[in-house]
Design an enzyme around this catalytic site. Structure first.
Site, PDB file in Angstrom:
ATOM      1  N   CYS A   1       0.835  -1.211   0.000  1.00 59.38           N
ATOM      2  CA  CYS A   1       0.000   0.000   0.000  1.00 59.38           C
ATOM      3  C   CYS A   1       0.867   1.258   0.000  1.00 59.38           C
ATOM      4  CB  CYS A   1      -0.929  -0.032   1.213  1.00 59.38           C
ATOM      5  SG  CYS A   1      -1.654   1.556   1.651  1.00 59.38           S
TER       6      CYS A   1
ATOM      7  N   CYS B   1       0.452   3.459   3.039  1.00 61.13           N
ATOM      8  CA  CYS B   1       1.102   2.874   4.211  1.00 61.13           C
ATOM      9  C   CYS B   1       2.601   3.154   4.176  1.00 61.13           C
ATOM     10  CB  CYS B   1       0.862   1.364   4.265  1.00 61.13           C
ATOM     11  SG  CYS B   1      -0.876   0.887   4.260  1.00 61.13           S
TER      12      CYS B   1
ATOM     13  N   CYS C   1     -11.065 -30.103  30.632  1.00 64.18           N
ATOM     14  CA  CYS C   1     -10.176 -30.073  29.459  1.00 64.18           C
ATOM     15  C   CYS C   1      -9.392 -28.754  29.397  1.00 64.18           C
ATOM     16  CB  CYS C   1     -11.021 -30.260  28.192  1.00 64.18           C
ATOM     17  SG  CYS C   1     -10.229 -29.753  26.666  1.00 64.18           S
TER      18      CYS C   1
ATOM     19  N   CYS D   1     -10.023 -26.677  26.312  1.00 66.24           N
ATOM     20  CA  CYS D   1     -11.326 -26.019  26.388  1.00 66.24           C
ATOM     21  C   CYS D   1     -11.242 -24.747  27.215  1.00 66.24           C
ATOM     22  CB  CYS D   1     -12.371 -26.957  27.001  1.00 66.24           C
ATOM     23  SG  CYS D   1     -12.580 -28.513  26.118  1.00 66.24           S
TER      24      CYS D   1
END
Length: 440
Positions: A55, A58, A189, A192
């Site tokens: 870009c 940028c 777990c 999890c």
């Protein structure tokens, strides 16, 4: 030149484009692997630039971004994300153009968009203003510390994860018209537990961004063994995707909130209807469409007398096909007849090069871009593709405000008719052949 040398030069060119920031700069490179730890869980105020190495804007910003980072060192943290490489992270925060600068302040899950200038001084001034606001809020007791840690300790965003059970699963998920991403977990777990904050944060973002059309749920598979057994759950966490009337699909993507949100948005766009193409009949239509969308795409079509109904419908069909193609962007789509909204045309500089014409408006920044190619699927696709990756030339909307919009009647779908000329009854007029010509 030898192939080996060409290869070396090619690699170094790629590296020079990619390496906009280095370890010697005070700009902190951010990625999906360190973003939560560095930014979200931090008590510091952050300015984060989402950029793409190719870009031009940028590349122009980089020197000033580095200067600002050095000036703010130890006061405010300045980071940068290669959003071309880390699309999920950019997508998580609604980044659709480059560079985009976000301010992560009191509420890290809802950053503000930086709207100031792009010089190092302007960036420093904007950052200090944001810091003063944050300090005032903390003094007044409105906020303090990391909002992320607060959410985690109170389970804040967990409310958007729907708790699913053997009793409510069929009614809530299988009979729903919405798309569901369901996590099957076990409380003991470890994986999890690691997923839990990511799943909760993603649930809130997805609910907001899809207006509830994609939902995230969770099943404790150690308790609700009927539904878990039905889907053959043997490992934890297992994530499945449910669409009404279809067999569930295993989710195979990453486990960060950015990955989850990106997949959810893909599911949403796959199942969402194309946005409605609205005629600009009054100010409310334009205002609501443009303010609710990142961009609103406006077609200015020739007068109905120039095209007839068939010609107009052909133009509308092209626009509707493009709305379907780009529906994932959640842009607004509008059209008007040439001359019906003259002040809108003037503010966009439309009309001098003929009709049909098209413009894309960013109402938040009061910027617009014009279609320079053909009003065809190919031409419009190229125009929108450039906009979607942050390219293309933009201008400030005339006066920096939305123009006045006229209230007009909607098109009835028919061919146009010329206005009927008034007829005069001359039956009672005495036409004298010997009239005086001087009386004319």
């Amino acid at each position: 030149m030898k192939p080996f040398l060409l290869g070396v030069l090619g690699c170094s060119l790629v590296l020079s484009v990619r390496a906009m920031y280095s370890s010697s700069d005070d700009v902190i490179e951010l990625t999906p692997s360190n973003f939560n730890r560095e930014v979200i869980q931090s008590d510091s105020l952050w300015l984060v630039e989402f950029y793409a190495p190719w870009c031009g804007h940028c590349q122009n910003l980089a020197p000033d971004w580095k200067k600002a980072a050095t000036a703010l060192k130890g006061i405010i943290k300045v980071g940068a994300v290669d959003a071309d490489q880390h699309k999920s992270l950019g997508g998580q925060y609604g980044v659709r153009g480059f560079p985009t600068i976000k301010i992560f302040g009191a509420n890290k899950n809802k950053p503000e968009e930086y709207q100031g200038g792009r010089s190092s001084q302007a960036i420093v001034d904007g950052a200090m203003n944001a810091l003063r606001t944050l300090v005032k809020e903390r003094l007044s007791g409105k906020s303090g510390g990391s909002s992320y840690s607060k959410q985690q300790s109170t389970g804040g965003s967990k409310k958007d994860v729907v708790e699913l059970t053997d009793d409510n699963f069929d009614e809530t998920v299988l009979n729903s018209d919405d798309v569901w991403m369901v996590e099957f977990f076990a409380p003991w777990c470890g994986h999890c537990k690691n997923l839990e904050p990511e799943w909760a944060a993603a649930a809130t973002a997805v609910k907001d961004q899809t207006k509830g059309k994609v939902r995230l749920g969770a099943v404790d598979a150690t308790v609700h063994q009927v539904v878990s057994g039905r889907y053959g759950i043997r490992g934890f966490p297992t994530i499945k995707i449910f669409r009404k009337g279809e067999e569930p699909e295993d989710y195979q993507g990453g486990r960060s909130r950015g990955d989850i949100i990106e997949k959810a948005m893909d599911l949403f766009s796959d199942n969402a209807p194309a946005p409605e193409l609205l005629e600009i009949l009054n100010e409310d239509v334009l205002k609501k469409t443009c303010e609710d969308s990142q961009l609103c795409i406006i077609g200015v079509l020739p007068h109905i007398l120039d095209t007839g109904a068939s010609g107009r419908n052909a133009y509308l069909e092209v626009m509707m096909k493009m709305a379907e193609k780009y529906k994932k962007k959640l842009w607004g789509w509008l059209w008007t007849e040439a001359g019906a909204q003259s002040e809108l045309e003037a503010s966009l500089g439309i009309g001098g090069f003929g009709y049909p014409a098209m413009a894309a408006i960013n109402a938040r920044k009061m910027k617009f871009a014009l279609l320079r190619g053909s009003f065809s699927e190919t031409g419009i696709h190229e125009f929108l593709r450039e906009l979607s990756v942050g390219r293309g030339s933009t201008s400030t909307l005339g006066g920096g405000v939305m123009p006045k919009i006229n209230s007009v009647e909607g098109w009835d779908g028919k061919d146009g008719e010329l206005p009927v000329e008034e007829e005069y009854d001359l039956s009672d007029v005495d036409l004298d052949e010997d009239f005086d010509k001087d009386e004319l």
